[in-house]
Design a protein around this motif. Structure first.
Motif, mmCIF file in Angstrom:
data_model
loop_
_atom_site.group_PDB
_atom_site.id
_atom_site.type_symbol
_atom_site.label_atom_id
_atom_site.label_comp_id
_atom_site.label_asym_id
_atom_site.label_seq_id
_atom_site.Cartn_x
_atom_site.Cartn_y
_atom_site.Cartn_z
ATOM 1 N N PRO A 445 8.193 -15.529 -82.854
ATOM 2 C CA PRO A 445 9.285 -15.483 -81.878
ATOM 3 C C PRO A 445 8.767 -15.155 -80.482
ATOM 4 O O PRO A 445 7.986 -14.221 -80.292
ATOM 5 N N ASP A 446 9.191 -15.948 -79.509
ATOM 6 C CA ASP A 446 8.751 -15.784 -78.121
ATOM 7 C C ASP A 446 7.233 -15.719 -78.020
ATOM 8 O O ASP A 446 6.677 -15.065 -77.130
ATOM 9 N N ARG A 447 6.565 -16.381 -78.958
ATOM 10 C CA ARG A 447 5.101 -16.512 -79.014
ATOM 11 C C ARG A 447 4.423 -15.151 -79.103
ATOM 12 O O ARG A 447 3.313 -14.956 -78.598
ATOM 13 N N GLY A 448 5.085 -14.204 -79.772
ATOM 14 C CA GLY A 448 4.598 -12.832 -79.861
ATOM 15 C C GLY A 448 3.534 -12.617 -80.913
ATOM 16 O O GLY A 448 3.721 -11.808 -81.840
ATOM 17 N N CYS A 449 2.434 -13.341 -80.804
ATOM 18 C CA CYS A 449 1.269 -13.149 -81.655
ATOM 19 C C CYS A 449 0.092 -13.821 -80.967
ATOM 20 O O CYS A 449 0.263 -14.482 -79.946
ATOM 21 N N ASP A 450 -1.088 -13.669 -81.553
ATOM 22 C CA ASP A 450 -2.269 -14.341 -81.006
ATOM 23 C C ASP A 450 -3.008 -15.013 -82.152
ATOM 24 O O ASP A 450 -4.145 -14.678 -82.458
ATOM 25 N N ASP A 451 -2.340 -15.971 -82.776
ATOM 26 C CA ASP A 451 -2.903 -16.682 -83.916
ATOM 27 C C ASP A 451 -3.119 -18.142 -83.535
ATOM 28 O O ASP A 451 -2.198 -18.810 -83.051
ATOM 29 N N GLY A 452 -4.310 -18.632 -83.779
ATOM 30 C CA GLY A 452 -4.632 -19.988 -83.378
ATOM 31 C C GLY A 452 -4.943 -20.060 -81.900
ATOM 32 O O GLY A 452 -5.160 -19.044 -81.225
ATOM 33 N N THR A 453 -4.960 -21.271 -81.365
ATOM 34 C CA THR A 453 -5.333 -21.446 -79.964
ATOM 35 C C THR A 453 -4.258 -20.880 -79.046
ATOM 36 O O THR A 453 -3.057 -20.982 -79.329
ATOM 37 N N LEU A 454 -4.693 -20.265 -77.951
ATOM 38 C CA LEU A 454 -3.770 -19.677 -76.986
ATOM 39 C C LEU A 454 -3.379 -20.749 -75.968
ATOM 40 O O LEU A 454 -4.124 -21.053 -75.044
ATOM 41 N N ALA A 455 -2.192 -21.315 -76.161
ATOM 42 C CA ALA A 455 -1.674 -22.311 -75.227
ATOM 43 C C ALA A 455 -0.462 -21.792 -74.472
ATOM 44 O O ALA A 455 0.020 -22.436 -73.540
ATOM 45 N N MET A 456 0.050 -20.628 -74.895
ATOM 46 C CA MET A 456 1.154 -19.973 -74.223
ATOM 47 C C MET A 456 1.114 -18.496 -74.574
ATOM 48 O O MET A 456 0.871 -18.147 -75.722
ATOM 49 N N ALA A 457 1.311 -17.642 -73.583
ATOM 50 C CA ALA A 457 1.361 -16.207 -73.844
ATOM 51 C C ALA A 457 2.780 -15.838 -74.302
ATOM 52 O O ALA A 457 3.582 -16.712 -74.621
ATOM 53 N N TRP A 458 3.119 -14.531 -74.335
ATOM 54 C CA TRP A 458 4.386 -14.168 -74.971
ATOM 55 C C TRP A 458 5.398 -13.575 -73.997
ATOM 56 O O TRP A 458 5.057 -13.093 -72.929
ATOM 57 N N GLY A 459 6.666 -13.620 -74.440
ATOM 58 C CA GLY A 459 7.734 -13.006 -73.673
ATOM 59 C C GLY A 459 8.864 -13.966 -73.353
ATOM 60 O O GLY A 459 8.978 -15.053 -73.923
ATOM 61 N N SER A 460 9.711 -13.558 -72.405
ATOM 62 C CA SER A 460 10.873 -14.372 -72.032
ATOM 63 C C SER A 460 10.469 -15.608 -71.242
ATOM 64 O O SER A 460 11.269 -16.538 -71.093
ATOM 65 N N GLY A 461 9.241 -15.631 -70.736
ATOM 66 C CA GLY A 461 8.772 -16.779 -69.976
ATOM 67 C C GLY A 461 8.185 -17.871 -70.834
ATOM 68 O O GLY A 461 7.357 -18.651 -70.349
ATOM 69 N N THR A 462 8.596 -17.960 -72.075
ATOM 70 C CA THR A 462 8.019 -18.936 -73.006
ATOM 71 C C THR A 462 8.988 -20.081 -73.270
ATOM 72 O O THR A 462 10.130 -20.088 -72.813
#
Length: 883
Positions: A445-462
């Motif tokens: 949810p909201d990209r709140g992890c760091d699994d696999g390639t980092l193509a987007m960071a986390w939070g409401s700006g996702t």
């Protein structure tokens, strides 16, 4: 309908520069203080770019009832409608509520939309045209979903602290580069017929303690949100600078921030909103709160807030500081009628000025479900119908996304010309960051992890990925085309297998590593939004050392939200190349492949790469320091962040190894070489600066003979109220019962600062005049030109950068004041030109309270980075230039 709140009307005390709700920790006179600035400036009908829209909006607002005006200013509550924020509607005129939606890399919570490269990576292109195209494409996708207001672009945080969690959403710690990003993004979004929102105003530089409730949930004992304590000169020359660019470019909305500034909350800080933004910068749009950043009702209205989001005091409470309370406040005179009129006028002028016309297009998606059918009012499950039409708005944006991410990728090291690749015999790709998230690209949810390639960071700006091309996919496809042997190990911890693979003959190894961050409501591996340090995640440094122990040709690709520490391995001879690929979005693998194989020229770093965390001179305030009160974060470094700090440190301690960065701001290698020559500067015939004088018009009251009888504003009997949904109507003819406030009856004079309700003509600030400030600040004083020759064998892009030494005590060694991106064929030359405005050559005078060109000698420097500046010249001014 639930009743109104105490803090909207009475129960208010003056603390700092504004009236705030009780209870409140008493102000400590030793703490930073924000001076009052009242009344809230009303719109200027003669302001550039708005006259036609202003006249239309004035006619429109003049015909509205009091509840209809209030509906324009107040959100309907969290999850009360389809968007992350919706204002109330005006059914009588066929106008639905305005739809506000994140965000900085694409539409949050949607489907069939694109994920764009982060703002930080777009800044690394140093390409105004690409930044504008990216923003326009984002605006087009928002428009296609029925979104009216896009919550982007971002200049707060600017990136004061390299470990700041949301730096990736913005552009650069340099205010000039960020200002260009803000201006081009504001223009691009608006050109698509969507209102752009410049955020977060201002000083929102870390996630720790930005909201007291959030921090309490993380176990911290504080009772107020932190205070960013910023002096006047630093505010103008660093943190406000990019917002001024956005205002000058015609941005429609500004979002105020969560934290306090000089111990006054950002969304009720009259110095920030009334004084700096609306008065000095001449902002003619509207100010919205960040979500739950409003802390008072009348006080925030007096301090310059125009729209509250999402409307409720806390999510799904059903209570609002405005809504019915704002109706009541106008009736009893604590909010003047002209202030509400100005709120509505600012909103509708921006609506018309962006080309939006009631009836507005249908909102065809829901933020709360990807199902086709669901409740319109998701907060309570009311009105189930088709709410998501799954409209595909991606258009042909994929090639643009790929181009921006590739041209923003920075080549930091390239020993022996190992890059670009050309059909290598054997390509080994190592690291989790090269592969997919096992849960899928949208699995967290909201990209709140760091699994696999980092193509987007986390939070409401996702945003939700429509697909994600991983580096492993794209590189394998390229290898198949070339006939290259290809193997990948998509783990950071298969040490034996990794060594066995990369030690083989002919191996060219690419190691993918990352460092993530995001917004403070999500913690990943105990990173509370902000990064705990600047090291690589998931043992990335150890992975690189493991590979280089066996492979003499190791290429490192870094996906990160800012700088990481390279000190332990960057100069290892077996590390032949290093690339920073930022947060690239959905075309990640294709973009990095384009750069690795030389199809695209790389970009330049938008920040400095220091040797240690401490070498940056700024750090996250991660422990409360004010005895349970608001944590105090003193921006004591002033304007000296990033390269300005490193330049000063080097000048003071030239023998200190930590004072020199590994890779300086603006640095980046190319696949060819360039030569700079023939620096020429024209201009210098500068007319004398004329401060703005005179007065504003009187505050216009747009609706005459408005009833002040509470009986005329009762909840209509023909409307069935939706629980938690916010309305502008009263629930009692007794004002005290409607307010639920035992202290009801206080007048504005009893709890608002002097002048807060004064609608008489007001003196103009000498630094004001038009959107962006005094118009003379934007006059061109000099034009700089330089010849750039490609001395290599292949076509390439060069990024000429222009810096200026302003002179004077305790000033930066030099500051960026111009740049471009030019394509030069081999053996050929191009002439690059850029202008220097009065603003570019001025500093903020805290005594005069205006921009002033000092009498110190000013030098122009031109080159390829902040520390590679082969050409320089002294500016020659005519007499009468100086203040």
């Amino acid at each position: 309908m639930k009743g109104s709140l105490v803090s909207a009307l009475a129960a208010l005390v003056a603390v700092g520069d504004v009236a705030v709700a009780t209870p409140m920790t008493p102000r400590d006179d030793a703490l930073a203080y924000s001076p009052p600035h009242y009344p809230s400036p009303w719109m200027n009908p003669a302001a550039e770019d708005i006259k036609y829209a202003y006249d239309r909006a004035r006619a429109f607002v003049s015909g509205l009832t009091l509840p209809e005006k209030v509906n324009l200013t107040t959100g309907v509550g969290w999850m009360g409608e389809r968007c992350v924020g919706n204002t109330g509607s005006i059914p009588r005129l066929g106008m639905r509520g305005l739809c506000l939606q994140d965000g900085p890399v694409g539409i949050r919570f949607g489907d069939y939309n694109s994920v764009f490269p982060a703002g930080q990576l777009s800044a690394a292109t140093w390409d105004r045209v690409l930044i504008n195209k990216r923003a326009r494409a984002m605006g087009e996708e928002a428009k296609g979903k029925g979104i009216d207001i896009l919550l982007a672009p971002v200049a707060g945080p600017i990136g004061r602290i390299p470990a700041g969690g949301r730096n990736w959403e913005g552009f650069s710690p340099d205010p000039y580069l960020t200002g260009v990003g803000m201006a081009e993004s504001a223009r691009g979004i608006r050109s698509a017929g969507v209102i752009a929102t410049a955020k977060h105003f201002v000083g929102n530089e870390q996630e720790h303690f930005r909201q007291a409730g959030e921090a309490q949930g993380q176990g911290f004992d504080i009772d107020e949100s932190m205070s960013s304590n910023i002096d006047d000169k630093t505010m103008h020359e660093l943190y406000m600078w990019p917002f001024a660019d956005a205002v000058y470019a015609g941005v429609g909305a500004v979002m105020c921030s969560y934290q306090q500034v000089n111990n006054s909350y950002g969304c009720q800080n009259s110095k920030l909103l009334n004084g700096l933004l609306k008065d000095e910068l001449g902002f003619q749009g509207f100010v919205m709160s960040d979500w739950q950043a409003q802390h008072t009702g009348v006080a925030s209205a007096a301090a310059g807030l125009d729209m509250t989001m999402p409307g409720d005091t806390t999510f799904n409470s059903g209570d609002s500081f405005w809504g019915a309370n704002l109706t009541l406040a106008v009736l009893n005179g604590t909010v003047p009628a002209w202030r509400l009129d100005d709120m509505a006028l600012r909103i509708m002028t921006t609506v018309f000025n962006t080309g939006l016309e009631p009836p507005l297009p249908e909102i065809n998606f829901s933020s709360w479900t990807l199902d086709t059918v669901g409740p319109i009012h998701a907060s309570v499950g009311e009105n189930v119908e088709v709410i998501n039409q799954h409209v595909n708005v991606q258009s042909d944006h994929a090639p643009l996304i790929r181009e921006v991410a590739a041209k923003g990728t920075v080549l930091l090291k390239n020993e022996g010309g190992v890059l670009p690749l050309n059909k290598p015999k054997f390509l080994a790709v190592i690291g989790e960051d090269a592969g997919p998230n096992p849960r899928g690209p949208n699995g967290c949810p909201d990209r709140g992890c760091d699994d696999g390639t980092l193509a987007m960071a986390w939070g409401s700006g996702t945003s939700n990925f429509p697909y994600l091309v991983t580096p492993d996919q794209a590189l394998q496809a390229q290898a198949l085309e070339d006939g290259t042997r290809y193997e990948s190990i998509l783990s950071n911890y298969q040490n034996a297998a990794t060594r066995a693979l990369v030690r083989q003959d002919n191996a060219t190894t690419i190691v993918f590593v990352n460092a993530d961050s995001g917004e403070g409501y999500i913690a990943v591996d105990e990173n509370l939004g902000d990064r705990k340090n600047l090291t690589l995640w998931k043992g990335g440094d150890e992975l690189i050392k493991n590979v280089t122990s066996e492979c003499a040709n190791t290429i490192v690709v870094i996906h990160s939200t800012g700088p990481v520490l390279l000190t332990e391995w960057y100069d290892n001879p077996n590390v032949t190349a290093i690339l920073w690929a930022g947060v690239p979005g959905q075309e990640s693998g294709n973009s990095i492949t384009d750069v690795l194989y030389g199809r695209v020229s790389p970009g330049r770093t938008p920040f400095t790469w220091g040797r240690t965390l401490e070498s940056y001179g700024t750090a996250i305030l991660d422990k409360p320091n004010n005895g349970g009160g608001a944590p105090q974060d003193d921006f004591s470094e002033g304007v000296f962040i990033d390269y300005r700090h490193f330049d000063r440190a080097t000048a003071r301690n030239p023998d200190d190894a930590d004072a020199a960065p590994i890779y300086e701001f603006g640095f980046g290698l190319s696949y060819t070489t360039f030569e700079y020559s023939d620096l020429q500067i024209s201009g210098g015939a500068v007319r004398e600066y004329t401060p703005t004088e005179g007065e504003t018009i009187e505050a216009p009251v747009l609706s005459e003979d408005v009833s002040t009888d509470p009986a005329d504003y009762q909840f209509p009997t023909d409307i069935r109220p939706i629980e938690q949904f916010l309305y502008p109507f009263l629930n009692s003819t007794d004002p005290e019962k409607a307010s639920r406030d035992p202290k009801y009856g206080q007048t504005a004079e009893e709890f608002l600062p002097p002048g807060a309700t004064d609608g008489s003509p007001q003196p103009l600030l000498r630094s004001s005049g038009q959107p962006g400030g005094n118009p003379q600040l934007w006059e061109v004083l000099f034009t700089v030109s330089v010849t750039i020759t490609n001395t290599g064998d292949v076509e390439g892009d060069e990024v000429p950068q222009v810096y200026v030494s302003l002179g004077g005590d305790d000033e930066p060694v030099r500051v960026l004041r111009g740049f471009g991106r030019v394509t030069v064929p081999p053996g050929e030359s191009v002439v690059f030109k850029t202008d220097l405005t009065r603003r570019d050559l001025s500093g903020w005078d805290v005594e005069v309270q205006d921009w002033v060109i000092n009498e110190h000698e000013k030098t122009v420097w031109v080159g390829s980075s902040s520390r590679n500046l082969p050409l320089s010249a002294t500016l020659e001014f005519d007499e009468g230039t100086y203040e």
